[in-house]
Design a protein around this motif. Structure first.
Motif, PDB file in Angstrom:
ATOM      1  N   ASP A 295       0.233  -1.103   0.050  1.00  0.00           N
ATOM      2  CA  ASP A 295       0.038   0.564   0.223  1.00  0.00           C
ATOM      3  C   ASP A 295       1.075   1.567   0.283  1.00  0.00           C
ATOM      4  OD1 ASP A 295      -2.790  -1.736  -0.235  1.00  0.00           O
ATOM      5  OD2 ASP A 295      -2.592  -1.678   2.325  1.00  0.00           O
ATOM      6  N   ASN A 296      -0.020   2.377  -0.163  1.00  0.00           N
ATOM      7  CA  ASN A 296       1.132   3.804  -0.816  1.00  0.00           C
ATOM      8  C   ASN A 296       1.202   3.999   1.356  1.00  0.00           C
ATOM      9  OD1 ASN A 296       2.131   6.072  -1.727  1.00  0.00           O
ATOM     10  ND2 ASN A 296       0.294   7.271  -1.125  1.00  0.00           N
ATOM     11  N   GLY A 297       2.797   4.702   0.988  1.00  0.00           N
ATOM     12  CA  GLY A 297       3.155   4.916   1.929  1.00  0.00           C
ATOM     13  C   GLY A 297       3.270   4.493   2.888  1.00  0.00           C
ATOM     14  N   GLU A 298       3.266   2.772   3.305  1.00  0.00           N
ATOM     15  CA  GLU A 298       4.246   1.693   4.266  1.00  0.00           C
ATOM     16  C   GLU A 298       5.896   1.883   3.990  1.00  0.00           C
ATOM     17  OE1 GLU A 298       1.944  -1.677   4.333  1.00  0.00           O
ATOM     18  OE2 GLU A 298       1.720  -2.207   2.918  1.00  0.00           O
ATOM     19  N   ARG A 299       6.538   1.602   4.788  1.00  0.00           N
ATOM     20  CA  ARG A 299       7.634   0.735   5.099  1.00  0.00           C
ATOM     21  C   ARG A 299       7.389  -0.353   5.514  1.00  0.00           C
ATOM     22  NH1 ARG A 299       7.859   6.551   7.053  1.00  0.00           N
ATOM     23  NH2 ARG A 299       7.903   4.992   8.833  1.00  0.00           N
ATOM     24  N   VAL A 300       7.758  -1.890   4.320  1.00  0.00           N
ATOM     25  CA  VAL A 300       7.646  -2.747   4.537  1.00  0.00           C
ATOM     26  C   VAL A 300       8.854  -3.574   4.417  1.00  0.00           C
ATOM     27  CG1 VAL A 300       6.965  -5.206   3.767  1.00  0.00           C
ATOM     28  CG2 VAL A 300       5.110  -3.422   3.197  1.00  0.00           C
ATOM     29  N   CYS A 301       9.550  -4.212   5.623  1.00  0.00           N
ATOM     30  CA  CYS A 301      10.806  -5.411   5.629  1.00  0.00           C
ATOM     31  C   CYS A 301      10.671  -6.244   5.396  1.00  0.00           C
ATOM     32  CB  CYS A 301      11.508  -4.715   7.104  1.00  0.00           C
ATOM     33  SG  CYS A 301      13.069  -5.725   7.247  1.00  0.00           S
ATOM     34  N   LEU A 302      11.275  -6.543   4.462  1.00  0.00           N
ATOM     35  CA  LEU A 302      11.156  -8.015   4.223  1.00  0.00           C
ATOM     36  C   LEU A 302      12.358  -9.314   4.704  1.00  0.00           C
ATOM     37  CD1 LEU A 302       9.611  -9.972   1.817  1.00  0.00           C
ATOM     38  CD2 LEU A 302      11.385  -9.580   0.212  1.00  0.00           C
ATOM     39  N   VAL A 303      12.006 -10.128   5.755  1.00  0.00           N
ATOM     40  CA  VAL A 303      12.934 -10.606   6.281  1.00  0.00           C
ATOM     41  C   VAL A 303      12.808 -12.039   6.095  1.00  0.00           C
ATOM     42  CG1 VAL A 303      12.803  -9.180   8.364  1.00  0.00           C
ATOM     43  CG2 VAL A 303      11.291 -10.891   8.442  1.00  0.00           C
ATOM     44  N   GLY A 304      13.821 -12.944   6.394  1.00  0.00           N
ATOM     45  CA  GLY A 304      14.234 -14.077   6.208  1.00  0.00           C
ATOM     46  C   GLY A 304      15.853 -14.550   5.962  1.00  0.00           C
ATOM     47  N   ARG A 305      15.416 -16.161   6.026  1.00  0.00           N
ATOM     48  CA  ARG A 305      17.028 -16.826   6.098  1.00  0.00           C
ATOM     49  C   ARG A 305      17.801 -15.756   4.954  1.00  0.00           C
ATOM     50  NH1 ARG A 305      17.819 -20.107  10.350  1.00  0.00           N
ATOM     51  NH2 ARG A 305      20.203 -19.960   9.607  1.00  0.00           N
ATOM     52  N   ASN A 306      18.963 -16.383   5.192  1.00  0.00           N
ATOM     53  CA  ASN A 306      19.622 -16.105   4.153  1.00  0.00           C
ATOM     54  C   ASN A 306      19.382 -17.016   2.659  1.00  0.00           C
ATOM     55  OD1 ASN A 306      21.354 -14.070   4.484  1.00  0.00           O
ATOM     56  ND2 ASN A 306      23.103 -14.969   5.297  1.00  0.00           N
ATOM     57  N   GLY A 307      19.267 -16.890   0.941  1.00  0.00           N
ATOM     58  CA  GLY A 307      18.760 -17.927  -0.011  1.00  0.00           C
ATOM     59  C   GLY A 307      17.215 -18.367   0.360  1.00  0.00           C
ATOM     60  N   THR A 308      16.859 -17.398   1.206  1.00  0.00           N
ATOM     61  CA  THR A 308      15.157 -18.120   0.791  1.00  0.00           C
ATOM     62  C   THR A 308      14.153 -17.748  -0.211  1.00  0.00           C
ATOM     63  OG1 THR A 308      14.124 -16.164   2.111  1.00  0.00           O
ATOM     64  CG2 THR A 308      14.904 -18.154   3.350  1.00  0.00           C
ATOM     65  N   GLY A 309      15.086 -16.329  -0.670  1.00  0.00           N
ATOM     66  CA  GLY A 309      14.261 -15.973  -2.342  1.00  0.00           C
ATOM     67  C   GLY A 309      13.854 -14.372  -2.374  1.00  0.00           C
ATOM     68  N   LYS A 310      14.661 -13.612  -0.852  1.00  0.00           N
ATOM     69  CA  LYS A 310      13.604 -12.466  -0.483  1.00  0.00           C
ATOM     70  C   LYS A 310      14.417 -11.634  -1.936  1.00  0.00           C
ATOM     71  CE  LYS A 310      16.293 -11.725   3.126  1.00  0.00           C
ATOM     72  NZ  LYS A 310      17.015 -13.380   3.336  1.00  0.00           N
ATOM     73  N   SER A 311      15.483 -11.757  -2.566  1.00  0.00           N
ATOM     74  CA  SER A 311      15.315 -11.239  -3.866  1.00  0.00           C
ATOM     75  C   SER A 311      15.093 -11.164  -5.179  1.00  0.00           C
ATOM     76  CB  SER A 311      17.232 -10.917  -4.095  1.00  0.00           C
ATOM     77  OG  SER A 311      18.174 -10.618  -2.931  1.00  0.00           O
ATOM     78  N   THR A 312      14.392 -12.300  -5.351  1.00  0.00           N
ATOM     79  CA  THR A 312      14.076 -12.899  -5.739  1.00  0.00           C
ATOM     80  C   THR A 312      12.499 -11.995  -5.996  1.00  0.00           C
ATOM     81  OG1 THR A 312      14.963 -15.147  -6.298  1.00  0.00           O
ATOM     82  CG2 THR A 312      12.492 -14.912  -6.849  1.00  0.00           C
ATOM     83  N   LEU A 313      11.858 -11.814  -4.635  1.00  0.00           N
ATOM     84  CA  LEU A 313      10.436 -11.184  -4.493  1.00  0.00           C
ATOM     85  C   LEU A 313      10.654  -9.734  -5.232  1.00  0.00           C
ATOM     86  CD1 LEU A 313       7.986 -11.254  -3.572  1.00  0.00           C
ATOM     87  CD2 LEU A 313       8.240 -10.718  -1.431  1.00  0.00           C
ATOM     88  N   LEU A 314      12.077  -9.685  -4.328  1.00  0.00           N
ATOM     89  CA  LEU A 314      12.090  -7.776  -5.057  1.00  0.00           C
ATOM     90  C   LEU A 314      11.497  -7.820  -6.502  1.00  0.00           C
ATOM     91  CD1 LEU A 314      14.743  -6.305  -2.889  1.00  0.00           C
ATOM     92  CD2 LEU A 314      11.742  -6.115  -2.608  1.00  0.00           C
ATOM     93  N   ASN A 315      12.780  -8.704  -6.887  1.00  0.00           N
ATOM     94  CA  ASN A 315      12.265  -8.395  -8.482  1.00  0.00           C
ATOM     95  C   ASN A 315      10.709  -9.089  -9.396  1.00  0.00           C
ATOM     96  OD1 ASN A 315      15.483  -8.609  -9.904  1.00  0.00           O
ATOM     97  ND2 ASN A 315      15.734 -10.532  -9.201  1.00  0.00           N
ATOM     98  N   VAL A 316      10.514  -9.665  -8.722  1.00  0.00           N
ATOM     99  CA  VAL A 316       8.946 -10.469  -8.865  1.00  0.00           C
ATOM    100  C   VAL A 316       7.973  -8.646  -8.946  1.00  0.00           C
ATOM    101  CG1 VAL A 316       6.613 -11.307  -8.297  1.00  0.00           C
ATOM    102  CG2 VAL A 316       8.733 -12.288  -8.149  1.00  0.00           C
ATOM    103  N   LEU A 317       8.538  -8.168  -7.729  1.00  0.00           N
ATOM    104  CA  LEU A 317       7.244  -6.616  -8.028  1.00  0.00           C
ATOM    105  C   LEU A 317       7.074  -5.913  -8.443  1.00  0.00           C
ATOM    106  CD1 LEU A 317       8.421  -6.009  -3.799  1.00  0.00           C
ATOM    107  CD2 LEU A 317       6.212  -7.248  -4.518  1.00  0.00           C
ATOM    108  N   ARG A 318       8.972  -5.794  -8.911  1.00  0.00           N
ATOM    109  CA  ARG A 318       9.424  -4.512 -10.467  1.00  0.00           C
ATOM    110  C   ARG A 318       9.028  -5.052 -11.598  1.00  0.00           C
ATOM    111  NH1 ARG A 318      14.913  -4.304 -11.946  1.00  0.00           N
ATOM    112  NH2 ARG A 318      16.540  -6.276 -11.229  1.00  0.00           N
ATOM    113  N   GLY A 319       8.811  -6.133 -11.496  1.00  0.00           N
ATOM    114  CA  GLY A 319       8.339  -6.862 -12.597  1.00  0.00           C
ATOM    115  C   GLY A 319       9.200  -7.494 -13.894  1.00  0.00           C
ATOM    116  N   ALA A 320      10.683  -7.298 -13.353  1.00  0.00           N
ATOM    117  CA  ALA A 320      12.139  -8.245 -14.067  1.00  0.00           C
ATOM    118  C   ALA A 320      11.978 -10.069 -14.036  1.00  0.00           C
ATOM    119  CB  ALA A 320      13.115  -8.026 -13.397  1.00  0.00           C
TER     120      ALA A 320
END
Length: 628
Positions: free
Chosen positions: A27-52
């Motif tokens: 949602d607009n205006g929120e600051r979301v921190c994405l947490v999880g163990r190394n290698g779980t796919g956090k960077s992959t999720l960011l790539n999904v969010l931006r359409g890459a």
């Protein structure tokens, strides 16, 4: 207002599923921190969010005309452009024109009509694009991030490069800002400036970080990626930790009850022919379903099993420095430092990038000879050194070869262990043990270096930036290990929470090669340093001192009005600091940017005004103190 929505998104690489029917709304205006163990796919999720990256299954909805900016975890190392050019590149066509105008204005020759004509053409082009306001935005970003516009990015430090790339992301004023480990390679001062910048950012922010202080200051919601599922935890980081602990306890009880019931059914099926009678066919089918459910259960990744092999005690004095100075290329990094490191001390070394923290470590260990002064090392020292460059790892050897030097056994605490089992304590599965170090991620290399170091008996642990690329859970386990370590610890880190939880004193860089020691952790140092920087409201009078020194010009006395103003200054500054903290807390609230734009603008303007008044009050206090 929703900006991005994920519905039943699934992504798998080979047999490993990183996202399994995941759902998420930003949602607009929120600051979301994405947490999880190394290698779980956090960077992959960011790539999904931006359409890459397109998901294997599910849908991703984005608001029309949505502007997304992304700061990647790894900053390009081969950037040959200037800082100005790199930031302006965040404004596609206009950025190129602004860059050309910036370069042309610096290269102009008064008596050269061609250069003047070229400048005029670029001015007209910027007018046509309506770009002068955007040019001011580039200048504003440069100012807020304290960046030199004409410096080549290739000549910048790692921390400054990240600030440059952040500036490129911010200059377009995106609706959504995606940050992947934004504090990597940044010193504490730069991290604090980043926090202040993001607190005033109007759009939505989704960020990945291991910096728990940053999470506590910024996050309005925590999203955990665990075994392919996304779980939302509204509120701050401490609330997330509490709720997560309760969830894990509930999951553990449910799994235990399930396994007990399955075991009872397995005993029943083995009783023989009566289990195959027609009236029991339903029970047999249920058992098969239970077995299938148990096979599909995704186990939670284990925890790192740290254990330091403590050596015999060192002497009472570990290192003594007397009037030590050191520098190179005409720059002094350590000036007239006198200090003693005693057995059991836990010292955190803090300061900006490039100030000489690693150099100071090498002086303390006797690896560098001082230019002046004397360094005396204690007796019976057994040193384990964690180097932030990981130079002790051979990238051409495998994981197990780096730890055991070809042997199948390692000795820990006098006990012999198989190297595969030992590596398992550091989350390296058997199939990963034979992988070359060159193929490991940053977090895996840090864990491997710790595994290698902890095979060595040590009574002096030297850790130079050990927290880079480690997830929060592993950091907490490392903290517990260091709390139990009975030897001496020297730590260089920019992780403020880690410093607070581990050290008992801080050695801080004060500028111009000067270092000072403070009792306590990072927050204790911050409080003491602020108190030292503030001018004292009253000057004690020495009764033995003559009223005026011979030959000295008499000081002009303050007027009655100025004296009253000086006496009131501490109260004025306290009131301004209280108002500043109130406004910052209000802006940090997740609901702040859901207000009407006039209300948001008014609060931000109030904060700017308070900041200006506070700076003016400090300057006036110093002026009055100097005149008194």
């Amino acid at each position: 207002m929703s900006l991005i929505t994920l519905n039943d998104v699934t992504i798998a690489f080979g047999h490993k599923s990183l996202l399994n029917r995941a759902n998420l709304q930003i949602d607009n205006g929120e600051r979301v921190c994405l947490v999880g163990r190394n290698g779980t796919g956090k960077s992959t999720l960011l790539n999904v969010l931006r359409g890459a990256l397109t998901p294997d299954e599910g849908t991703v909805w984005r608001m029309d005309t949505l502007r997304i900016a992304h700061l990647e975890q790894d900053v390009p190392a081969d950037l040959s452009a200037t800082v100005y050019q790199t930031i302006a590149a965040g404004l596609p066509e206009l950025g190129q024109v602004l860059t050309e105008y910036h370069d042309a204005s610096h290269a102009i020759v008064d008596d050269d009509p061609a250069s003047l004509q070229r400048l005029a053409q670029l001015q007209q082009r910027i007018d046509d694009l309506g770009g002068w306001n955007l040019s001011q935005k580039v200048e504003l970003v440069l100012s807020r991030l304290a960046l030199p516009p004409d410096l080549l990015v290739s000549e910048c430090s790692g921390g400054m490069r990240r600030r440059v790339m952040l500036g490129q992301a911010l200059v377009s004023e995106p609706d959504v800002l995606l940050l992947d480990e934004p504090t990597n390679h940044m010193d504490i001062e730069a991290i604090t400036a980043l926090e202040e910048l993001l607190l005033t950012f109007h759009g939505a922010t989704v960020f990945i970080t291991h910096d728990r202080t940053l999470i506590r200051r910024l996050a309005t919601r925590i999203i955990e990626l665990d075994r392919g599922a996304l779980v939302s935890f509204p509120g701050n980081y401490d609330e997330y930790l509490s709720r997560k602990q309760r969830m894990l306890e509930t999951e553990s009880r449910e799994n235990a009850n399930f396994d007990k019931f399955l075991a009872e059914e397995e005993v029943w099926i083995r009783q023989g022919i009566k289990a195959r009678r027609t009236r029991n066919e339903g029970r047999v089918r249920r058992l098969e379903a239970l077995r299938d459910e148990r096979r599909q259960r995704v186990g939670r990744q284990g925890s790192v099993g740290f254990d330091v092999d403590s050596s015999a005690r060192s002497g009472q004095i570990v290192a003594a420095l007397e009037n030590v100075s050191f520098g190179y290329e005409g720059r002094t990094l350590v000036r007239d430092l006198t200090m003693t490191v005693r057995r059991g001390d836990r010292i955190g070394i803090i300061g900006p990038n490039g100030c000489g923290k690693s150099t100071l470590l090498r002086l303390l260990l006797g690896q560098l000879a001082p230019h002046s002064g004397q360094v005396t090392l204690g007796t019976q020292l057994k040193i384990a050194y964690f180097d932030q460059q990981r130079a002790q790892l051979d990238p051409d050897k495998t994981v197990r070869q780096n730890v055991s030097e070809g042997s199948d056994q390692v000795t820990i605490g006098g006990r012999s262990r198989h190297v595969i089992g030992y590596l398992g304590d550091f989350l390296f599965p058997p199939e990963r043990a034979n992988s070359p170090v060159a193929s490991l991620s940053g977090g895996e290399r840090n864990r491997l270096l710790m595994a290698k170091l902890f095979t060595q008996p040590a009574n002096l642990l030297v850790l130079d930036e050990p927290t880079n690329d480690l997830d929060a859970e592993t950091l907490e386990l490392l903290e517990e290990l260091l709390e139990e370590f009975s030897g001496t610890l020297l730590l260089v880190s920019h992780d403020r929470t880690f410093i607070d939880n581990v050290v008992t004193s801080v050695l801080a860089f004060e500028g111009d090669g000067m270092w000072s020691e403070y009792v306590g952790g990072y927050q204790d140092w911050l409080r003491q340093a602020r108190a030292r920087r503030k001018p004292s409201p009253t000057v004690p009078i020495d009764p033995q001192r003559p009223a005026a020194m011979k030959g000295a010009a008499p000081k002009k006395r303050l007027s009655y009005k100025d004296q009253r103003e000086l006496e009131a200054m501490p109260r004025t500054i306290d009131a301004l600091e209280t108002e500043q903290a109130r406004l910052q807390h209000q802006i940090a609230d997740r609901e702040f940017y859901r207000q009407d734009k006039p209300a948001i603008a008014a609060t931000l303007a109030s904060l700017d005004a308070v900041n200006e008044r506070l700076a003016a009050a400090y300057a006036r206090w110093e002026q009055l103190e100097h005149a008194s």
